[in-house]
Motif scaffolding. Sequence first.
Motif, mmCIF file in Angstrom:
data_model
loop_
_atom_site.group_PDB
_atom_site.id
_atom_site.type_symbol
_atom_site.label_atom_id
_atom_site.label_comp_id
_atom_site.label_asym_id
_atom_site.label_seq_id
_atom_site.Cartn_x
_atom_site.Cartn_y
_atom_site.Cartn_z
ATOM 1 N N ALA A 190 0.840 -1.195 0.000
ATOM 2 C CA ALA A 190 0.000 0.000 0.000
ATOM 3 C C ALA A 190 0.876 1.247 0.000
ATOM 4 O O ALA A 190 2.095 1.181 0.236
ATOM 5 N N ARG A 191 0.239 2.383 -0.243
ATOM 6 C CA ARG A 191 0.951 3.661 -0.130
ATOM 7 C C ARG A 191 1.146 4.050 1.325
ATOM 8 O O ARG A 191 2.135 4.677 1.679
ATOM 9 N N ARG A 192 0.170 3.674 2.169
ATOM 10 C CA ARG A 192 0.221 4.036 3.578
ATOM 11 C C ARG A 192 -0.272 2.874 4.438
ATOM 12 O O ARG A 192 -1.099 2.071 4.006
ATOM 13 N N VAL A 193 0.227 2.850 5.646
ATOM 14 C CA VAL A 193 -0.333 1.979 6.667
ATOM 15 C C VAL A 193 -0.689 2.848 7.861
ATOM 16 O O VAL A 193 0.076 3.738 8.245
ATOM 17 N N VAL A 194 -1.866 2.637 8.426
ATOM 18 C CA VAL A 194 -2.273 3.282 9.668
ATOM 19 C C VAL A 194 -2.208 2.209 10.752
ATOM 20 O O VAL A 194 -2.974 1.250 10.734
ATOM 21 N N ALA A 195 -1.267 2.366 11.669
ATOM 22 C CA ALA A 195 -1.089 1.400 12.756
ATOM 23 C C ALA A 195 -1.804 1.934 13.989
ATOM 24 O O ALA A 195 -1.293 2.807 14.691
ATOM 25 N N LEU A 325 -0.576 10.834 17.508
ATOM 26 C CA LEU A 325 -1.235 10.851 16.195
ATOM 27 C C LEU A 325 -0.243 11.494 15.239
ATOM 28 O O LEU A 325 -0.105 12.719 15.197
ATOM 29 N N ASP A 326 0.488 10.682 14.466
ATOM 30 C CA ASP A 326 1.591 11.230 13.692
ATOM 31 C C ASP A 326 1.883 10.321 12.503
ATOM 32 O O ASP A 326 1.315 9.226 12.382
ATOM 33 N N VAL A 333 0.752 6.506 12.798
ATOM 34 C CA VAL A 333 0.653 5.817 14.075
ATOM 35 C C VAL A 333 -0.392 6.477 14.959
ATOM 36 O O VAL A 333 -0.505 7.706 15.001
ATOM 37 N N ALA A 334 -1.154 5.634 15.662
ATOM 38 C CA ALA A 334 -2.147 6.095 16.639
ATOM 39 C C ALA A 334 -2.021 5.225 17.868
ATOM 40 O O ALA A 334 -2.252 4.012 17.809
ATOM 41 N N THR A 335 -1.653 5.830 18.988
ATOM 42 C CA THR A 335 -1.518 5.068 20.223
ATOM 43 C C THR A 335 -1.522 6.036 21.401
ATOM 44 O O THR A 335 -1.674 7.239 21.247
ATOM 45 N N GLY A 336 -1.373 5.484 22.609
ATOM 46 C CA GLY A 336 -1.234 6.305 23.811
ATOM 47 C C GLY A 336 -2.492 7.063 24.176
ATOM 48 O O GLY A 336 -2.422 8.223 24.607
ATOM 49 N N PHE A 337 -3.653 6.414 24.099
ATOM 50 C CA PHE A 337 -4.900 7.144 24.340
ATOM 51 C C PHE A 337 -5.203 7.334 25.819
ATOM 52 O O PHE A 337 -6.175 8.004 26.176
ATOM 53 N N SER A 338 -4.397 6.779 26.674
ATOM 54 C CA SER A 338 -4.295 7.168 28.082
ATOM 55 C C SER A 338 -5.610 7.151 28.843
ATOM 56 O O SER A 338 -5.817 7.919 29.779
#
Length: 370
Positions: A190-195, A325-326, A333-338
């Motif tokens: 793919a062109r992008r992956v959203v993890a 969110l970066d 990447v999406a993580t650290g929703f605390s």
Amino acid sequence: MTDTADVVVVGGGAMGSAAAWQLARRGADVVLLERFAPGHTNGASHGASRIFRLSYPDRVHIRLAREAERLWRELEHVTGARLLTVTGGVDHGDHPYLLELAEGLAAGGVAHRWLGPEEAAERWPGIRFATRALYHPDSGRLHADRAVAALQDAARALGAVVRHETPATAIEVLGEDKVRVHTDGGSYTARRVVAAVNAWAAKLLDGLVPLPPLRVTQEQPAHFAALVPEARWPSFGHRFAEGTADAGHFYGGVYGLATPGEGVKVGFHGVGPEVDPDRRDFTPEPAQLAALREYAHQFLPGVDPAAFTPISCTYTTTPDANFVLDRHGPVVVATGFSGHGFKFVPAVGRVLADLAVDGTRPDRRFASAR
């Protein structure tokens, strides 16, 4: 076997499902990969109740919550699912944060007002108030399980492919606009992956993107049997001033809300034991469970502290409690929703779609390296 897509989203919890929906709305060819079966309880997106609120002391989170509120209603409209119920919310206690919160609500134009302890107790007889309380009428609850299902349904309706029980085993960066996602059954280019794998971010993304230290904990709220009708419960927070006996005994404070059909959900925030998300025991830590029951006995006359069902979920927490969110190259990447991210889910999906499509970044506080 290698398939192709514009974007592969790894992680079919709430955030990844929202990203798939938002990307599909823009016409992207999207594949969503989820390692577990539908409705699983291994992460942070399951269950029937999450707090929705606009009550933050800063305008960045207030704006994001307002956007999410609009998108939750839009998702309800396109899927027919009932997701957001407005119950009103209340914060009380002797922590100075409540003053900061009230100032932030005023600056952000969010409806709120102070209630004396007697007026608050009359309005919400299930809660004991020792101090005045900050009422914010637009708060409520979200149905988490329905939300994830609705997001995936909406994404599918726009052409997205959703594959459960398909864990991503590795992500391989092939260039600035090319990435390969490996699974046991093949791979996707793919062109992008959203993890959007939250508790598994450090494992899957090690060496690919910079991440702040991520603390993964097993949180241990419980549903208590309601003695006051569930319709009379707001979402609530109770904060104790640092250094007080109650702060020490009750881990600084609690949150709670009614979960229709299950009772009143009550929990401490972000103080569970650290865990490996692949090696959880789902068993409450005895001292914290005892403290939670004692809190219910002292401050929640509207529940039976002896009638409870423990719950288990994960928090993935950054040092400053801000989300990650970066994007780095083709990897979003999406993580650290605390422990406070669920209310923002559809707005976070929009942010992740922006990052994947044109690299538009949100507020700097959400950068992965900070």
